[in-house]
Scaffold this motif. Structure first.
Motif, PDB file in Angstrom:
ATOM      1  N   LYS A 407       0.989  -1.268   0.062  1.00 39.38           N
ATOM      2  CA  LYS A 407       0.094   0.035   0.062  1.00 39.38           C
ATOM      3  C   LYS A 407       1.050   1.274  -0.066  1.00 39.38           C
ATOM      4  O   LYS A 407       1.667   1.267  -1.013  1.00 39.38           O
ATOM      5  N   GLU A 408       0.695   1.872   0.950  1.00 43.07           N
ATOM      6  CA  GLU A 408       1.620   3.282   1.008  1.00 43.07           C
ATOM      7  C   GLU A 408       2.955   2.908   1.427  1.00 43.07           C
ATOM      8  O   GLU A 408       3.446   1.784   2.045  1.00 43.07           O
ATOM      9  N   PRO A 409       4.005   3.642   0.972  1.00 45.77           N
ATOM     10  CA  PRO A 409       3.784   4.734   0.219  1.00 45.77           C
ATOM     11  C   PRO A 409       3.710   4.933  -1.147  1.00 45.77           C
ATOM     12  O   PRO A 409       3.453   5.810  -1.743  1.00 45.77           O
ATOM     13  N   LEU A 410       3.994   3.573  -1.650  1.00 42.70           N
ATOM     14  CA  LEU A 410       3.661   3.414  -3.101  1.00 42.70           C
ATOM     15  C   LEU A 410       2.410   3.931  -3.541  1.00 42.70           C
ATOM     16  O   LEU A 410       2.357   4.579  -4.801  1.00 42.70           O
ATOM     17  N   LEU A 411       1.239   3.606  -3.099  1.00 44.74           N
ATOM     18  CA  LEU A 411       0.136   3.786  -3.321  1.00 44.74           C
ATOM     19  C   LEU A 411      -0.663   4.865  -2.346  1.00 44.74           C
ATOM     20  O   LEU A 411      -0.096   5.014  -1.161  1.00 44.74           O
ATOM     21  N   SER A 412      -1.776   5.595  -2.808  1.00 45.68           N
ATOM     22  CA  SER A 412      -2.545   6.454  -1.784  1.00 45.68           C
ATOM     23  C   SER A 412      -3.814   5.862  -1.879  1.00 45.68           C
ATOM     24  O   SER A 412      -4.411   5.349  -2.659  1.00 45.68           O
ATOM     25  N   PRO A 413      -4.684   6.403  -0.752  1.00 43.49           N
ATOM     26  CA  PRO A 413      -5.833   5.796  -0.471  1.00 43.49           C
ATOM     27  C   PRO A 413      -6.831   6.972  -1.459  1.00 43.49           C
ATOM     28  O   PRO A 413      -6.513   8.033  -1.563  1.00 43.49           O
ATOM     29  N   ASP A 414      -8.151   6.232  -1.733  1.00 38.56           N
ATOM     30  CA  ASP A 414      -8.997   6.946  -2.453  1.00 38.56           C
ATOM     31  C   ASP A 414      -9.502   8.349  -1.722  1.00 38.56           C
ATOM     32  O   ASP A 414      -9.520   8.324  -0.465  1.00 38.56           O
ATOM     33  N   GLY A 440      -8.631   7.399  -8.287  1.00 35.51           N
ATOM     34  CA  GLY A 440      -9.380   8.059  -7.170  1.00 35.51           C
ATOM     35  C   GLY A 440      -8.562   8.762  -6.227  1.00 35.51           C
ATOM     36  O   GLY A 440      -8.808   9.583  -5.378  1.00 35.51           O
ATOM     37  N   VAL A 441      -7.124   9.164  -6.641  1.00 32.21           N
ATOM     38  CA  VAL A 441      -6.075   9.972  -6.167  1.00 32.21           C
ATOM     39  C   VAL A 441      -5.725  10.986  -6.911  1.00 32.21           C
ATOM     40  O   VAL A 441      -5.990  11.311  -7.849  1.00 32.21           O
ATOM     41  N   GLU A 442      -4.872  11.940  -6.386  1.00 34.36           N
ATOM     42  CA  GLU A 442      -4.356  13.039  -6.895  1.00 34.36           C
ATOM     43  C   GLU A 442      -3.321  12.650  -8.204  1.00 34.36           C
ATOM     44  O   GLU A 442      -3.239  13.135  -9.172  1.00 34.36           O
ATOM     45  N   ASN A 443      -2.505  11.795  -7.749  1.00 32.69           N
ATOM     46  CA  ASN A 443      -1.256  11.081  -8.763  1.00 32.69           C
ATOM     47  C   ASN A 443      -1.610   9.809  -9.104  1.00 32.69           C
ATOM     48  O   ASN A 443      -1.448   8.973  -8.257  1.00 32.69           O
ATOM     49  N   GLN A 444      -2.433   9.845 -10.261  1.00 34.50           N
ATOM     50  CA  GLN A 444      -3.151   8.450 -10.487  1.00 34.50           C
ATOM     51  C   GLN A 444      -2.311   7.674 -11.196  1.00 34.50           C
ATOM     52  O   GLN A 444      -2.703   6.317 -11.393  1.00 34.50           O
ATOM     53  N   LEU A 445      -1.128   7.811 -11.906  1.00 39.70           N
ATOM     54  CA  LEU A 445      -0.210   6.942 -12.536  1.00 39.70           C
ATOM     55  C   LEU A 445       0.977   6.829 -11.397  1.00 39.70           C
ATOM     56  O   LEU A 445       1.735   7.842 -11.261  1.00 39.70           O
ATOM     57  N   VAL A 446       1.426   5.623 -11.201  1.00 47.14           N
ATOM     58  CA  VAL A 446       2.500   5.209 -10.315  1.00 47.14           C
ATOM     59  C   VAL A 446       3.714   4.379 -11.039  1.00 47.14           C
ATOM     60  O   VAL A 446       3.093   3.219 -11.918  1.00 47.14           O
ATOM     61  N   LEU A 447       4.801   4.627 -11.066  1.00 46.98           N
ATOM     62  CA  LEU A 447       5.677   3.967 -11.620  1.00 46.98           C
ATOM     63  C   LEU A 447       6.578   3.276 -10.435  1.00 46.98           C
ATOM     64  O   LEU A 447       7.145   3.771  -9.383  1.00 46.98           O
ATOM     65  N   ARG A 448       6.684   1.953 -10.455  1.00 47.93           N
ATOM     66  CA  ARG A 448       7.411   1.041  -9.494  1.00 47.93           C
ATOM     67  C   ARG A 448       8.547   0.535 -10.133  1.00 47.93           C
ATOM     68  O   ARG A 448       8.477  -0.172 -11.049  1.00 47.93           O
ATOM     69  N   TYR A 449      10.041   1.065  -9.847  1.00 48.28           N
ATOM     70  CA  TYR A 449      11.016   0.334 -10.421  1.00 48.28           C
ATOM     71  C   TYR A 449      11.410  -1.062  -9.700  1.00 48.28           C
ATOM     72  O   TYR A 449      10.905  -1.128  -8.833  1.00 48.28           O
ATOM     73  N   LYS A 456       5.589   9.035  -8.901  1.00 48.40           N
ATOM     74  CA  LYS A 456       4.315   9.230  -9.226  1.00 48.40           C
ATOM     75  C   LYS A 456       4.009  10.453 -10.288  1.00 48.40           C
ATOM     76  O   LYS A 456       4.750  11.312 -10.237  1.00 48.40           O
ATOM     77  N   PHE A 457       3.002  10.262 -11.006  1.00 46.34           N
ATOM     78  CA  PHE A 457       2.551  11.033 -12.094  1.00 46.34           C
ATOM     79  C   PHE A 457       1.218  11.716 -11.857  1.00 46.34           C
ATOM     80  O   PHE A 457       0.353  10.890 -11.540  1.00 46.34           O
ATOM     81  N   LYS A 458       1.002  13.027 -11.980  1.00 50.07           N
ATOM     82  CA  LYS A 458      -0.117  13.589 -11.845  1.00 50.07           C
ATOM     83  C   LYS A 458      -0.673  13.864 -13.268  1.00 50.07           C
ATOM     84  O   LYS A 458      -0.397  14.652 -14.254  1.00 50.07           O
ATOM     85  N   ILE A 459      -1.971  13.047 -13.808  1.00 49.68           N
ATOM     86  CA  ILE A 459      -2.424  13.556 -14.784  1.00 49.68           C
ATOM     87  C   ILE A 459      -3.138  14.943 -15.302  1.00 49.68           C
ATOM     88  O   ILE A 459      -3.734  15.364 -14.335  1.00 49.68           O
ATOM     89  N   ASP A 466     -11.377  11.381 -10.775  1.00 56.55           N
ATOM     90  CA  ASP A 466      -9.915  11.113 -10.713  1.00 56.55           C
ATOM     91  C   ASP A 466      -9.755   9.348 -11.083  1.00 56.55           C
ATOM     92  O   ASP A 466      -8.861   8.787 -10.518  1.00 56.55           O
ATOM     93  N   THR A 467     -10.675   8.960 -12.022  1.00 51.09           N
ATOM     94  CA  THR A 467     -10.693   7.455 -12.078  1.00 51.09           C
ATOM     95  C   THR A 467      -9.769   7.212 -13.285  1.00 51.09           C
ATOM     96  O   THR A 467      -9.436   7.796 -14.459  1.00 51.09           O
ATOM     97  N   VAL A 468      -9.100   6.156 -13.111  1.00 48.24           N
ATOM     98  CA  VAL A 468      -8.027   5.492 -14.282  1.00 48.24           C
ATOM     99  C   VAL A 468      -8.084   3.937 -14.058  1.00 48.24           C
ATOM    100  O   VAL A 468      -8.677   3.356 -12.988  1.00 48.24           O
TER     101      VAL A 468
END
Length: 746
Positions: A407-414, A440-449, A456-459, A466-468
């Motif tokens: 989950k966090e910090p990689l992901l953010s809650p709705d 459902g979050v501010e930075n909807q696209l996340v890259l995990r190396y 994180k990328f904000k669209i 904020d759905t993707v």
């Protein structure tokens, strides 16, 4: 009496697992762990689920499966009854009826087709000589079992009003109907039961309370009635309560001289056995008994239908679960399939199919983390690690048999639900970077190396909610992201390097010329084909993005809405259809799933090759959630609203150069008239079948890496016994393969 159905499994054991499903054949993968009804014909126990049926031979516990694949008419069983001598009656939730006999299956569909504005669901089946009484949501419907047709309809409600009938019975003198209004009876002879005035209300008199009665039984000439959580007996023209408790009764049955009641209360479950005076046995196994729906006694065994854990066998104080090899639930979204390994997400869990067996992984805190919600996107990365996205529980990583929640910090809650970490899309690029849609979050696209660091990328567009959703990578390493809720389709190009955000480029595709030219803003699906074109399925048809290299150029790239000719009319491709799934097979053909079934169309979309619906195929439902193709052998998986099924296509994906060529069947047995599959040839190869002396017998072109042949020569004649050579080469003759086929014609 036994019911005999064609079973091909013995033949499949004679050939490699690779070809366990012949070309053109269907296979069901329906959940059998949701048992709702039981019956027996004396030799076999039949178990109904909402999706299909299976039987257990009580003597050796051999199981048979019955579904649309081997002759049933529907998916969605409401009731079954085998206490009818030569027949087993199966009632479906849409009021369709099948009658199983040893010579086959007969369908009676007149009730399902009847224009009756009422609840036609069948709740109970009662034998009455050469006819069957069907308790429906509006009346008693009489089925003539010999003529295979619906006869009378008895509307027993007061003043002729449609009233739900829960069960029926007869003592030879009267018919009894347990209805939502109470217990009613009518003389068996000399009157018209179709006239509601000939039905007498018994509830509210003689000691039987008024209101709904749920069951009625005639046993050894005595009348018994279920009213709520109480059981009554009729004696001397009055009713006496013989048992009651504070539990909720799911079903009352009478078996082996005992009443057997399936019950639930405050999260607990039990099955009790009664004689006419008191409880004589209680079965309460917290670990297995979860939601009992019905029970029967056969010999020394108590069989229980549990809608959560399947068929339970209780014998000698031990309870055992018996379930045919199957997934545990209905697919919640996408399916991962590659090389004979399939993963299917469902509500609070996922199932794996490998080497012919299903394994279940439940979000119970033991196998998988708890409270995941639906598991939808599933992928394997370049390191062969399985990643699963969940509706609420974040990201799940599988290493071996260990599952880890991230989950966090990689992901953010709705934003609107701080307990929900929504992962709705996954893709792995050539560098094994994992791209994640965090909806459902501010930075909807996340890259995990690969080293677990992230970005994180904000669209840069305003998206409703904020759905993707799903992510697709094209040949230019651009990320295409579906945005549900009418937002459209996104394309992201991170430029020369991911870390330099200064050259990031975004484009939003929506409906209308100049906006992307999609048919609709409601984008439901997409796929990339062998030409690098993006096929986009929307709520109003299909668009194709052919110029992916030009998306961010000065001239731009608009979607093309194909116009196809149908008869004498031209129209947009799938205009008016909600295109919910698109998959591309080894021949670059497109499999299209909608709410009205499945189409297979040509590579250019101009020709319909096949069309599958519930009426002409074993599809469990016309509502298609997703389509996935296992390119190794061309198996097409259809995730529908009523379960998973597969179809063996005649096209396979590209294989590595030098891979072994496989032929099925080989040798070809006498009398075989099916398709011969030759798999592992170069992609789109020219294939020739010759005699040993080189004389040409047949030739054609492979679909992907598979060539199919009907076993006949160029003149349409069946070939003779002998050994034949298979020669195959790619269009530029860069690859050649050679194998042999043996024919035995007598």
């Amino acid at each position: 009496m036994r019911f005999f159905f064609c079973c091909l499994s013995f033949l499949f054991l004679l050939v490699p697992q690779l070809f366990s499903q012949p070309i053109g054949r269907w296979q069901e993968h329906l959940p059998f762990g949701n048992a709702i009804d039981l019956t027996t014909n004396g030799e076999k126990l039949f178990v109904a689920t909402p999706y299909a049926l299976f039987s257990v031979d009580a003597s050796n516990e051999m199981m048979e499966r019955y579904s649309k694949v081997n002759g049933l008419s529907e998916t969605g069983i409401s009731a079954i009854s085998g206490n009818l001598g030569e027949e087993l009656v199966i009632a479906y939730t849409n009021s369709n009826i099948d009658i199983l006999r040893k010579e086959g299956i007969t369908n009676v569909n007149s009730l399902s087709r009847a224009s009756i504005n009422a609840d036609k669901n069948i709740y109970h089946i009662c034998s009455d000589g050469d006819r069957v009484l069907l308790s429906t949501g509006f009346a008693v419907v009489v089925l003539n079992i010999e003529k295979n047709e619906i006869g009378d309809t008895w509307v027993v409600g007061n003043d002729g009003v449609y009233t739900k009938v829960n069960a029926t019975a007869s003592d030879g003198t009267y018919y009894y109907a347990a209805t939502a209004a109470g217990l009613k009876r009518s003389a068996r002879q000399g009157i018209n039961q179709a006239d509601y005035r000939n039905w007498e209300m018994l509830s509210g008199t003689g000691g039987l309370p008024g209101g709904s009665t749920e069951g009625v039984f005639v046993i050894d000439g005595m009348l018994y009635v279920q009213h709520g959580s109480g059981l009554y007996i009729s004696e001397n023209n009055s009713f006496r309560q013989i048992y009651t408790d504070q539990w909720s009764w799911n079903m009352v049955n009478y078996s082996d001289g005992k009443f057997i009641i399936s019950q639930q209360k405050n999260g607990r479950s039990r099955v009790i056995l009664l004689d006419r005076n008191a409880i004589i046995q209680t079965i309460a196994e917290d670990d297995l008994l979860t939601e009992p729906r019905d029970a029967l006694i056969i010999g020394s065994t108590i069989w229980i239908a549990d809608s959560k854990v399947g068929l339970l066998e209780y014998k000698d104080g031990l309870i055992t679960s018996i379930i045919p090899n199957s997934p545990q639930g209905i697919p919640s979204g996408e399916i991962y399939a590659n090389g004979g390994e399939w993963w299917m997400g469902r509500i609070n869990g996922m199932d794996r199919f490998f080497e012919g067996n299903w394994t279940h992984y439940n979000a119970d805190g033991q196998t998988l983390p708890e409270n995941t919600g639906a598991i939808t996107p599933l992928i394997k990365d370049r390191a062969d690690q399985l990643w699963a996205g969940t509706e609420r529980g974040g990201l799940i990583l599988r290493n071996g048999e260990q599952f880890t929640r991230i989950k966090e910090p990689l992901l953010s809650p709705d934003k609107n639900d701080p307990l929900a970490y929504r992962v709705t899309g996954l893709a792995a690029d050539a560098d094994n970077n994992l791209w994640i849609s965090n909806s459902g979050v501010e930075n909807q696209l996340v890259l995990r190396y690969p080293d677990a660091s992230y970005r994180k990328f904000k669209i840069p567009f305003t998206l409703n909610g904020d759905t993707v959703g799903r992510i697709l990578l094209d040949e230019h390493n651009q990320k295409w992201i579906l945005s549900p809720g009418g937002n459209g389709l996104l394309c992201f190009n991170h430029g020369l390097t991911i870390d330099n955000t200064g050259d990031d480029q975004w484009r939003l595709y929506r409906a209308g010329a100049g906006n992307g030219n999609l048919p609709s803003n409601e984008v439901l699906s997409f796929a990339i084909d062998d030409f690098g074109f993006i096929w986009v399925g929307t709520a109003d048809g299909i668009a194709i993005i052919q110029c992916t290299a030009e998306v961010f150029s000065s001239q731009g790239c608009e979607a093309l809405i194909p116009v196809v000719q149908s008869d004498n009319f031209a129209g947009f491709l799938f205009k008016g259809e909600a295109v919910q799934a698109i998959a591309v097979d080894g021949a670059n053909r497109k499999w299209i799933g909608t709410r009205n079934g499945v189409w297979l169309i040509s590579a250019d979309g101009e020709k319909t090759i096949q069309r599958f619906t519930t009426s002409n195929s074993p599809l469990p439902d016309n509502y298609i959630k997703s389509i996935t193709i296992d390119q190794r052998d061309g198996t097409v998986l259809f995730a529908t609203a009523n379960g998973l099924c597969s179809y063996k296509s005649d096209a396979t994906g590209a294989q590595a150069s030098g891979s072994d060529v496989l032929v099925y069947p080989n040798p070809v047995p006498p009398g075989y008239n099916g398709t011969i599959a030759i798999r592992g040839v170069p992609a789109n190869a020219v294939v020739k079948i010759t005699e040993l002396n080189g004389r040409l017998v047949q030739q054609g072109k492979a679909l992907g890496t598979q060539f199919t042949w009907n076993g006949r020569d160029l003149n349409g004649r069946k070939i003779s016994t002998g050994i034949y050579l298979v020669l195959a080469s790619s269009e530029n003759r860069a690859q050649q393969v050679l194998t042999k086929i043996i024919f035995i014609q007598r």
